[in-house]
Design a protein around this motif. Sequence first.
Motif, PDB file in Angstrom:
ATOM      1  N   ARG A 253      49.356  38.467  47.208  1.00 11.99           N
ATOM      2  CA  ARG A 253      48.314  38.864  48.145  1.00 11.99           C
ATOM      3  C   ARG A 253      47.108  39.338  47.354  1.00 11.99           C
ATOM      4  NH1 ARG A 253      49.795  40.019  53.571  1.00 11.99           N
ATOM      5  NH2 ARG A 253      51.997  39.552  53.949  1.00 11.99           N
ATOM      6  N   LEU A 254      45.955  39.251  47.973  1.00 12.13           N
ATOM      7  CA  LEU A 254      44.749  39.747  47.325  1.00 12.13           C
ATOM      8  C   LEU A 254      44.667  41.255  47.443  1.00 12.13           C
ATOM      9  CD1 LEU A 254      42.195  37.082  48.591  1.00 12.13           C
ATOM     10  CD2 LEU A 254      43.241  37.237  46.329  1.00 12.13           C
ATOM     11  N   SER A 255      44.008  41.861  46.475  1.00 16.84           N
ATOM     12  CA  SER A 255      43.838  43.306  46.473  1.00 16.84           C
ATOM     13  C   SER A 255      42.433  43.622  45.984  1.00 16.84           C
ATOM     14  CB  SER A 255      44.880  43.956  45.557  1.00 16.84           C
ATOM     15  OG  SER A 255      44.674  45.348  45.460  1.00 16.84           O
ATOM     16  N   LEU A 256      41.809  44.634  46.585  1.00 19.03           N
ATOM     17  CA  LEU A 256      40.481  45.081  46.167  1.00 19.03           C
ATOM     18  C   LEU A 256      40.604  46.459  45.528  1.00 19.03           C
ATOM     19  CD1 LEU A 256      38.332  44.035  49.262  1.00 19.03           C
ATOM     20  CD2 LEU A 256      38.806  42.727  47.178  1.00 19.03           C
ATOM     21  N   SER A 257      39.862  46.683  44.457  1.00 18.74           N
ATOM     22  CA  SER A 257      39.947  47.934  43.715  1.00 18.74           C
ATOM     23  C   SER A 257      38.546  48.432  43.377  1.00 18.74           C
ATOM     24  CB  SER A 257      40.750  47.734  42.428  1.00 18.74           C
ATOM     25  OG  SER A 257      40.573  48.809  41.539  1.00 18.74           O
ATOM     26  N   SER A 258      38.392  49.754  43.426  1.00 16.16           N
ATOM     27  CA  SER A 258      37.114  50.370  43.033  1.00 16.16           C
ATOM     28  C   SER A 258      37.251  51.095  41.693  1.00 16.16           C
ATOM     29  CB  SER A 258      36.644  51.338  44.118  1.00 16.16           C
ATOM     30  OG  SER A 258      37.632  52.334  44.360  1.00 16.16           O
ATOM     31  N   GLU A 259      38.207  50.675  40.872  1.00 17.18           N
ATOM     32  CA  GLU A 259      38.356  51.251  39.544  1.00 17.18           C
ATOM     33  C   GLU A 259      37.119  50.960  38.699  1.00 17.18           C
ATOM     34  OE1 GLU A 259      41.986  50.168  37.678  1.00 17.18           O
ATOM     35  OE2 GLU A 259      43.251  51.035  39.253  1.00 17.18           O
ATOM     36  N   GLU A 260      37.053  51.579  37.540  1.00 16.05           N
ATOM     37  CA  GLU A 260      35.861  51.522  36.699  1.00 16.05           C
ATOM     38  C   GLU A 260      35.429  50.081  36.391  1.00 16.05           C
ATOM     39  OE1 GLU A 260      33.839  54.064  35.533  1.00 16.05           O
ATOM     40  OE2 GLU A 260      34.984  55.123  37.062  1.00 16.05           O
ATOM     41  N   PRO A 261      34.112  49.854  36.253  1.00 13.42           N
ATOM     42  CA  PRO A 261      33.637  48.521  35.865  1.00 13.42           C
ATOM     43  C   PRO A 261      34.225  48.078  34.523  1.00 13.42           C
ATOM     44  CG  PRO A 261      31.812  49.851  36.660  1.00 13.42           C
ATOM     45  CD  PRO A 261      32.998  50.781  36.518  1.00 13.42           C
ATOM     46  N   VAL A 262      34.337  46.785  34.349  1.00 13.61           N
ATOM     47  CA  VAL A 262      34.783  46.169  33.102  1.00 13.61           C
ATOM     48  C   VAL A 262      33.648  45.259  32.638  1.00 13.61           C
ATOM     49  CG1 VAL A 262      36.472  44.637  32.024  1.00 13.61           C
ATOM     50  CG2 VAL A 262      37.203  46.272  33.789  1.00 13.61           C
ATOM     51  N   HIS A 263      33.264  45.380  31.369  1.00 17.67           N
ATOM     52  CA  HIS A 263      32.075  44.660  30.879  1.00 17.67           C
ATOM     53  C   HIS A 263      30.868  45.006  31.744  1.00 17.67           C
ATOM     54  CE1 HIS A 263      34.187  42.182  27.912  1.00 17.67           C
ATOM     55  NE2 HIS A 263      35.108  41.959  28.816  1.00 17.67           N
ATOM     56  N   TYR A 264      30.787  46.235  32.170  1.00 16.48           N
ATOM     57  CA  TYR A 264      29.686  46.734  33.005  1.00 16.48           C
ATOM     58  C   TYR A 264      29.639  46.061  34.373  1.00 16.48           C
ATOM     59  CZ  TYR A 264      28.247  48.308  28.377  1.00 16.48           C
ATOM     60  OH  TYR A 264      28.224  48.865  27.118  1.00 16.48           O
TER      61      TYR A 264
END
Length: 202
Positions: free
Chosen positions: A102-113
């Motif tokens: 299943r798809l999941s959305l996350s608001s964790e820290e940016p990666v490569h800005y």
Amino acid sequence: MTVTPVTPRPGPAPRAEAVVIGASAGAVDALSVLLPALPAGFPLPVMVVVHVPPDKKSVMAELFRNKCRVDVREAEDKEPLAPGTVYFAPPDYHLLVEPDRRLSLSSEEPVHYSRPAIDVLFESAADAFGPGLVGVLLTGASADGARGLRAIADAGGGALVQDPSEAMVPTMPRAGIAACPTATVVPLTQMAAVLGTLGERS
């Protein structure tokens, strides 16, 4: 660096189950060539991360919905993947694939800005699909996606990179090739046909 486009090697290949695509600068033009060329009966789910501003409503799904012969939508949290559907990551959320696919959305820290980040999608999808995943890295101005493409190849999946010589911004495909030397370099106009061949094996 000069890269000669090559044709995918013939012979047995893992059964393709899903496609992930990453792009940044020049993404709209590149995806306008690739996505509308996918046939109406394309059998695989396609997940796309494009670097978009976090504070604006994304129009990517809306833009491509009327151009494509497959279904196009913005991804939603906990949404099950459907065949023949293109899912765009929404602004300011990482898009991941859970172990149950299943798809999941996350608001964790940016990666490569970036949030969404291509590496986050590619690595989580590689964990979920293993050799059944195909990763595609297109034009862009950062190294995001290179590590994820290597993770896909290490899991036994397929790795495709847009020919850097034709990319609007070649930094991202070059980084992908450097991180994943076994990746197949494909001209953009041939990318949909290559994916269609993989879809026929699914």
